[in-house]
Design a protein around this motif. Structure first.
Motif, short mmCIF file in Angstrom:
data_model
loop_
_atom_site.label_atom_id
_atom_site.label_comp_id
_atom_site.label_asym_id
_atom_site.label_seq_id
_atom_site.Cartn_x
_atom_site.Cartn_y
_atom_site.Cartn_z
N LEU A 1 5.81 18.69 32.77
CA LEU A 1 5.15 17.33 33.33
C LEU A 1 5.14 17.31 34.66
O LEU A 1 4.39 16.76 35.58
N ASN A 2 6.42 17.67 35.54
CA ASN A 2 6.35 17.86 37.03
C ASN A 2 5.31 18.40 37.42
O ASN A 2 4.89 17.95 38.44
N ASN A 3 4.79 19.68 37.23
CA ASN A 3 3.96 20.35 37.69
C ASN A 3 2.33 19.71 37.49
O ASN A 3 1.48 19.95 38.14
N ILE A 4 2.12 19.29 36.36
CA ILE A 4 0.99 18.40 36.23
C ILE A 4 0.68 17.26 37.17
O ILE A 4 -0.27 17.17 37.61
N ILE A 5 1.84 16.54 37.40
CA ILE A 5 1.90 15.45 37.99
C ILE A 5 1.73 15.94 39.50
O ILE A 5 0.89 15.19 40.57
N LEU A 6 2.30 16.73 39.89
CA LEU A 6 2.29 17.60 41.47
C LEU A 6 0.61 17.76 41.43
O LEU A 6 0.24 17.53 42.58
#
Length: 216
Positions: free
Chosen positions: A178-183
């Motif tokens: 999720l972190n990488n999607i948001i970033l």
């Protein structure tokens, strides 16, 4: 993206990229570092004919690490160091005027170089105290007043959305995917905005500020 899966902050990632572009030689000192630590920025800076590396911290954890307090007179000799490296330390120093003057005193005249960075968009993190955040303009001014020349200060970042992402990273890193999607989403938004505004967005919403300067 790979580094964010390793739970590295964007601040740290940008600093490591900056460090890899820097060169150190001769006698080198790194503040806020521990001998043998994988977190030391000397692990990323390019070494060329380095004679000795000294690691210093106000609260050293190992005997090999030298105890130094940047708010006091350093034990390092005048004109003795070729490079002083100081990443993620200045925000923990209340008397930064003394810190820069002492660093300048210890560097070799005309060639001694300071290489450093301090976070701008980052949560409060006491070690044991967290005093300040510094702008590009502040660092340029204090380096000039501390007898440095060839001052180069650079804002690193992307824009408002990635700066907002940095604030919630401590929670997002618990779910790397999720972190990488948001970033990725934040980077796309900031890139889009940068195409229609005149001022570089990294100069309005810097994540970290990096600098180099030579002793006069």
């Amino acid at each position: 993206m790979i580094n964010t899966f390793k739970k590295k902050s964007l601040n740290r990632i940008l600093q490591e990229i900056y460090a890899k572009k820097q060169i150190a030689s001769g006698f080198v000192v790194e503040f806020g570092a521990e001998s043998g630590s994988t977190k030391n920025f000397t692990n990323f800076i390019q070494f060329k004919d380095v004679l000795k590396t000294t690691y210093c911290d106000k609260f050293p954890k190992h005997n090999e690490t030298k105890e130094e307090d940047l708010e006091e007179k350093l034990t390092l000799l005048d004109n003795s160091q070729d490079n002083i490296i100081i990443f993620n330390v200045l925000e923990h120093v209340f008397d930064t005027k003394n810190a820069f003057l002492e660093i300048n005193r210890c560097l070799k005249s005309n060639t001694g170089t300071i290489i450093g960075s301090t976070p701008f968009m980052h949560r409060v993190h006491g070690a044991p105290y967290d005093y300040s955040r510094y702008t590009k303009q502040y660092l340029e001014k204090i380096l000039e007043k501390s007898n440095f020349k060839n001052i180069k200060v650079e804002n690193l970042g992307f824009g408002a959305f990635t700066s907002a992402y940095v604030i919630i990273f401590d929670y997002l890193k618990l779910i790397p995917s999720l972190n990488n999607i948001i970033l990725t989403f934040c980077l796309i938004l900031d890139k889009s905005i940068s195409l229609i505004v005149k001022t570089e967005t990294k100069n309005i919403y810097p994540i970290t500020v990096c600098f180099t300067a030579e002793k006069k």
